[in-house]
Design a protein around this motif. Structure first.
Motif, short mmCIF file in Angstrom:
data_model
loop_
_atom_site.label_atom_id
_atom_site.label_comp_id
_atom_site.label_asym_id
_atom_site.label_seq_id
_atom_site.Cartn_x
_atom_site.Cartn_y
_atom_site.Cartn_z
N GLN A 208 39.24 52.21 32.66
CA GLN A 208 40.63 52.01 33.08
C GLN A 208 41.58 52.81 32.21
OE1 GLN A 208 41.19 47.78 32.94
NE2 GLN A 208 40.15 47.41 34.88
N PHE A 391 46.19 49.37 41.62
CA PHE A 391 46.55 49.74 40.26
C PHE A 391 46.78 51.26 40.11
CE2 PHE A 391 44.19 45.73 39.53
CZ PHE A 391 45.18 45.04 38.87
N ARG A 410 49.01 46.98 33.97
CA ARG A 410 47.66 47.18 33.44
C ARG A 410 47.70 48.01 32.16
NH1 ARG A 410 42.41 48.67 36.97
NH2 ARG A 410 42.26 46.39 36.97
N GLN A 419 42.86 42.90 29.39
CA GLN A 419 42.54 43.34 30.74
C GLN A 419 43.45 42.66 31.75
OE1 GLN A 419 38.37 43.07 31.86
NE2 GLN A 419 37.71 43.41 29.75
#
Length: 436
Positions: A208, A391, A410, A419
């Motif tokens: 991520q 996202f 995020r 997270q």
């Protein structure tokens, strides 16, 4: 002691020979001498046997790691035998201390292994699992593992990877819940047997982070190029408007054409400035400040956010419910940034309703290994094809949305080493989970 017994036997033989040489009652002398020598020999044999028995007892205790025995330190068999017993006891005491230290070290290492966040599995060539820590059990969603073959039903791909994983090779495995795990193995020889050690690491946060960094770089480049293009256009529009007003309008009688030209320039200027404002609106996504950490009361944090949004929620006909367990729950975070995340999520939740009459948003906070905050609604839910993209910067399912709120949220969680996850079911609602 043993030397005295040997000397007595030798002297007895000499005395027997001397008496025999005097021509006394030879039969009586031989009988008494033999009996005396036999008794002394028996005592010597018993002494040696006792010594051997003690040695055997000591060696067996060492062989089978039985260090609980103790040898009596007495003088019944002589001073040297007492010293031997004392040395046996000291050696056994040293063994006891060494074993206690070894067990303490093993307990210490096992505690560390069971509490680290990285998953660890060790197994032998037959597939017998020797060790699996709590992190690995959580990652795989199981509560025990004795044989690798037990993974065939729930994790068939993982079973294949573990069975054929070479030392030093890094593999990627996705769990049924789509959690990315990095696997890396090593082999060692332990007590003559080969044992394989496999490390499992959840790299979702890492992936991520890389994704966010990629979007940040792209957004930064786009913003730079767009601003470089729009700035001279706006400047040229201003110059052209001045030419129209000062030169063209005074030198022509076609006022309609002049008006059309002015309108075109005004539209061009408006759209150019709108594009610049659009790009500037996403500046925060690429320049998010580092969080300033402080110990925060989770209950107070959530109550402040609800108080800020109370009017909007009431106007939308949305009820809310708050649960914090324990009520004294503390989290280390940046208050303003986490508040911004919660405001984004609660606003999104309040806009997720269509025809529902019992609109409810539930905020739940609790302690696991981390602090967990859930924002749940009973709205329309998110379509499966959309949930994979929510996202991504600029992606939105709302007509008036900018598509930056969830991406920014995020990113904030990642800067907190946490997270932000989502689960949703169409027609039933959505749950956003903050893990801090």
């Amino acid at each position: 002691m043993i030397m005295i017994r040997i000397i007595i036997i030798i002297l007895s033989v000499i005395a027997l020979a001397w008496l025999a040489s005097k021509h006394t009652n030879e039969m009586l002398v031989y009988v008494l001498g033999t009996i005396f020598i036999f008794i002394q020999g028996s005592l010597l044999y018993q002494y040696v046997t006792n010594v051997n028995r003690k040695l055997t007892y000591f060696l067996e205790s060492v062989r089978y790691s039985d260090f609980t025995i103790n040898f009596r330190s007495d003088n019944k068999m002589g001073r040297t035998f007492k010293e031997l017993n004392q040395q046996f006891n000291e050696v056994l005491h040293a063994f006891r201390q060494a074993r206690a230290e070894k067990e303490a070290n093993l307990q210490y290492l096992n505690t560390i292994v069971q509490h680290i966040g990285t998953g660890l599995i060790t197994f032998d060539s037959t597939g017998q699992v020797n060790l699996i820590n709590n992190a690995a059990l959580r990652m795989l969603g199981i509560y025990r593992l004795h044989q690798l073959s037990e993974l065939k039903d729930k994790h068939p791909r993982l079973f294949e990877l573990l069975s054929n994983l070479d030392s030093g090779v890094r593999e990627l495995y996705r769990t049924p819940s789509d959690q990315p795990l990095a696997l890396q193995g090593a082999a060692i020889q332990l007590r003559g047997m080969w044992v394989r050690i496999v490390v499992l690491q959840n790299i979702q946060t890492e992936l991520q982070q890389q994704e966010v960094e990629s979007w940040q770089n792209l957004t930064r480049v786009l913003r730079h190029e767009i601003m470089n293009s729009m700035t001279p256009i706006v400047s040229l529009v201003g110059t052209m408007r001045l030419i129209v007003n000062e030169d063209i309008e005074k030198s022509t009688s076609d006022q309609e054409a002049v008006n059309d030209l002015k309108e075109a320039l005004s539209t061009l200027e408006k759209r150019s400035k709108g594009m610049m404002q659009f790009v500037n609106a996403y500046r925060d996504f690429t320049t998010l400040p580092k969080p300033v950490f402080a110990n925060l009361s989770v209950a107070e944090l959530l109550q402040e956010v609800l108080q800020l949004l109370q009017t909007d929620l009431t106007q939308s006909g949305v009820l809310w419910k708050l649960s914090v367990k324990p009520e004294t729950l503390i989290v280390k975070a940046d208050a303003s940034q986490i508040q911004q995340v919660l405001i984004n999520l609660i606003k999104n939740a309040s806009e997720s309703f269509s025809s529902q009459t019992n609109r409810l948003i539930t905020l739940t906070a609790y302690q696991t290994d981390n602090v967990v905050i859930e924002v749940q609604d009973n709205g329309d839910g998110i379509e499966p094809e959309a949930i994979e993209n929510i996202f991504i910067p600029f992606y939105t399912t709302k007509k008036t949305g900018s598509g930056i709120g969830l991406s920014l949220s995020r990113q904030i969680l990642q800067q907190h080493n946490g997270q932000l996850n989502v689960s949703s079911e169409v027609g039933k609602g959505t749950v956003f989970t903050l893990i801090l």
